[in-house]
Design an enzyme around this catalytic site. Sequence first.
Site, PDB file in Angstrom:
ATOM      1  N   ARG A 102      -5.520 -13.702 -42.508  1.00 15.25           N
ATOM      2  CA  ARG A 102      -6.270 -12.595 -43.077  1.00 15.25           C
ATOM      3  C   ARG A 102      -5.755 -12.277 -44.483  1.00 15.25           C
ATOM      4  NH1 ARG A 102     -10.895  -9.721 -43.355  1.00 15.25           N
ATOM      5  NH2 ARG A 102     -10.557  -7.492 -43.636  1.00 15.25           N
ATOM      6  N   GLU A 127       4.920   3.769 -10.748  1.00 19.17           N
ATOM      7  CA  GLU A 127       4.070   4.445  -9.789  1.00 19.17           C
ATOM      8  C   GLU A 127       4.830   5.464  -8.943  1.00 19.17           C
ATOM      9  OE1 GLU A 127       0.945   5.960  -8.192  1.00 19.17           O
ATOM     10  OE2 GLU A 127       1.111   4.776 -10.000  1.00 19.17           O
ATOM     11  N   ALA A 156       0.842  -1.202   0.000  1.00 21.11           N
ATOM     12  CA  ALA A 156       0.000   0.000   0.000  1.00 21.11           C
ATOM     13  C   ALA A 156       0.874   1.247   0.000  1.00 21.11           C
ATOM     14  CB  ALA A 156      -0.926  -0.018   1.217  1.00 21.11           C
TER      15      ALA A 156
END
Lengths: 259, 379, 379
Positions: C268, C363, C124
């Site tokens: 494809r 972060e 945390a």
Amino acid sequence: MPRILVCYKWVLDEQDIKINPGDLSLDSSKAKYKISDYDKNAIEEAMLLVESKEGSVDALTFGSDKVKQSLKDVLSRGPGKVDWIGDTAFEQADAFVTANVLAAAIRKNGSYDLILCGEGSSDSYSQQVAPRLAAILSIPAITFVQKISIDGSRIIATRKLGDCTEVVEVAGPAVLSVLPEINKPRIPSLKQVMAAAKKPSQEVKLADLQLGAEELQPKTITLSVKGYVMNRKNILYKEANQADNVAKLVASLAQEGMC
Amino acid sequence: MADMTLTHEQQKLQALAREFTAKHIIPVASEWDEKGEFHKFILEEVKNIGLHCMAVPKEYGGPGCDSVSQSVVMEQFGYGCCAFATTLGGNGLSSYPLAIAGTDEQKQLYYGRLVAGGMGGFALTEPGAGSDAGSCATTAKLDGDKWVLNGTKCFATTCGVANIMVVFASTDPSKGVKGLSAFIVEKERDGFSVGAVEHKMGIRSSNTVELLLKNVRIPKNHLLGNEGEGMKIAMKTLDMARPIVASMAVGVAQRALDAAVAFAKAYLDVNGKPIGMQQAVSFKLADMAIQVEAARQLVRNALRLKDAGVPYTKEAAIAKTFATDTAMQVSADAVGLMGNYGYSKDSFVEKLMRDAKVTQIYEGTNQVQRIVIAGQLLR
Amino acid sequence: MSYALTEEQQLIQQSAREFTREYIEPIATEMDRTGIHPSAVVQQMAEHDFLGLYLPEEFGGTEAGYLSYVLIIEEISRMSGAVASILINHASLAAYTMYRFGSAVQKQECLPALCSGEKLAAFALTEPGAAPGVGSHKVIATKEGDHYVLNGHKCYVANGGVADIYVVFALTNPEAGAKGMSAFIVDAKAAGLSIQRTIGKMGLRGCQSAELIFENVMVPQSNLLGAAGAGMKIVKEAQLVASVAEGAQVVGIAQAAMEDAVKYGKQRVQFGRPIAAFPAIQTMLAEMATHIHIARLAVYDAASLIEKGEDFMKEAAMVKLFTGRIGQSALIDVIQIEGGYGYSQEMIASRFYRDIKGAVITESSAAFPEKVIADDLLA
């Protein structure tokens, strides 16, 4: 306290084998090896039997010189030790030779109450090794086994035969070959993988098995191995109305016996 | 701050669109995204300010906005919600074939519906024909005085809610690209139905559907231009649409930049200083601003060429590629800069990053743009 | 790939591959849709010894080494970035912090339960404060006798709400800023600790993120990790250790996405040939394959340094910097190759696109990779 031996084969992973579209030859240059799938069921079944009954599980394999790479893999799946025969003779070996080699190694190295094999190998799938092994060792063979229980020296096995099952009982030792539905092999935990390094493995030299030249001479000679390619029919339905296209497709499928 | 490169009229339009976006789009865009549909009322609102069919000429009752004006509005809508902008952009896109090849009668019909508040759609792509529009499998055959259309279209923007649309079909499959033709199809025609709705990663509230055409009979005069001109019309339409998509992308990028700047000013690092004071962050913001401004000016340049009536195909493709790459990069940078907050649904920048990706794909992938640009360079 | 993995490492890789196919593949798509924590998968990871695999045997770990650990992360990520994130937050961030900075007593008390899976851990760190009007909610730890009292909010806590134990960063000396931050072990059941809400996010859905509220949470002084004020140093090291695992996560996601694009590109057909035959597509594939290969080598190298107990900070930061760039660009290209198909919500490529962004987020500015690398060069 049964003593169980599991025989396994170290095979190329069929998912990695490519078919060359030109000559249909197989390209296994990028293929990795693995323990043959049904042999994993045999190993798992052995472990389940000793977990409920105690006892021991050994493993045995015959392969090329690459078979050494399989040892930690097989040991991580539970067996306490593994014996291995790595020899170039394996390249040409058929089920006859393989059974001779395995039988000789079993006679040389120990006695077992139960010998487990997979029903067939993921590569050649001849389904012969288990019964041949039993014949050489002069002990009972039970094939297509989907359930095993051990009661003292009695081995009770349920065989799957088409739409019915047959329950048979033999006095051990015996060779049993198991079907994939008998269990779901567990994925080794990391502690098992790490512990595999500490378990014993023993090389058995082919020369020490005192097999005659005839016993090492394959009965079956492989002439060619080619990929099987299903030819597409490439039928295009070009009706203006979709319902007509669907009707034609259904008719074609019915003609092929598909519906 | 007024944009001095715009005329007074364009500035007024920009302010109007900005106000509309702030009031009607931004507050609900995340909810639309979550649900995968937009509220119909927004179309009513946008009609009220007359910005629902900007490309329709004045003589047909539309506002007849010039291209730069359309661009500044679409940038604002893109700023608010790329999916909403895609819906209105699709409306404009669908009307371009009329401007290119429509007769007066056709324009009356098509523009009339748009002015009345109907939505237009554009159906070119098929399961087997994406970048390669010539592989069209939908056919149109003349039966007496009617064209009969059969086939399936996919990734058809807005077509699930449109009431009139331009559909491409092959009048001569043996000719490939040269057999492609464009038709006006109204929603109410028998045999027309909407198939599967596409669930997309981004621009989720824009309507993308499969169209099923089963013996759809339309009058002979619904053919746009001549038989076999479909590819030419499609290419010119996309020329016109590219700077509009690019404008939306600039809006997406600007929104991401603004969000990142606001975050950099507000978010304090552990020492109590805004993270914007860190050079690693401030330089990143400057890089983002450089790209956004360059993209905007590339778009404006292409549109000024267009409004001046000079060739702009290459410039439009360049603007589309650069602006959509910018939207992609800047939106991804904004998420990165804003960290877990940016990655979460607490913020809207993650939506920008999902939305931005499609701008590199639709209206001609950025690979197709390179074919266009190189084709212009090497001819 | 010739990087010399030992037989054990190859077997561990194989186990993880089988594990992923068996336990994760069946639930991955649904987990992305619901965002629900996959407790059954976590239980299976525990039974297969994934949760403490690089920690020493004396604390209940498997002592398989950090390289084996990143191999597992890579394999899991090929199917689910979210499950990889659950493991990374548990093992690299929370458990590593306790192992590296905990006292002998703390390690004996906490680590065996984390290795066995009896308890799940979380880290945390992030605080709200970026969302407009939210203001600062920094967690402050006030010393009272032999306890600290924690008050404040933590946001975007991965494994939040499902973890049994948290490593919580709090300011023991708010005036000192970064130098006043400390780390604590906090039991999820501690009185005053509650889950405010779970938080939706763009990707990695299933790795639950939550906002935690601390209201007079009493934490014994013996739960302080390392020295008071050592928080920033701990954050930096833990995040750099984790960034190597996150690098493996990026490599795994990108590899699987690339394989998906290869498969699509071969199938494809446009302009009469598979799109994979076009140099433009081949260039994209070749670049991403090269990037992934180099990234993988860098990840394995940094993991080996950690495993050997050597200085790894610079190499870990390089992993973060490089994988951050190439992971995102790989997925932007994968969706570009797959076009509208890959952009569809149901397609695995669109999930990987959303997931990889979460894997590359940095972060904390403490572990800002450019800074870490430059500091090392300039020292």
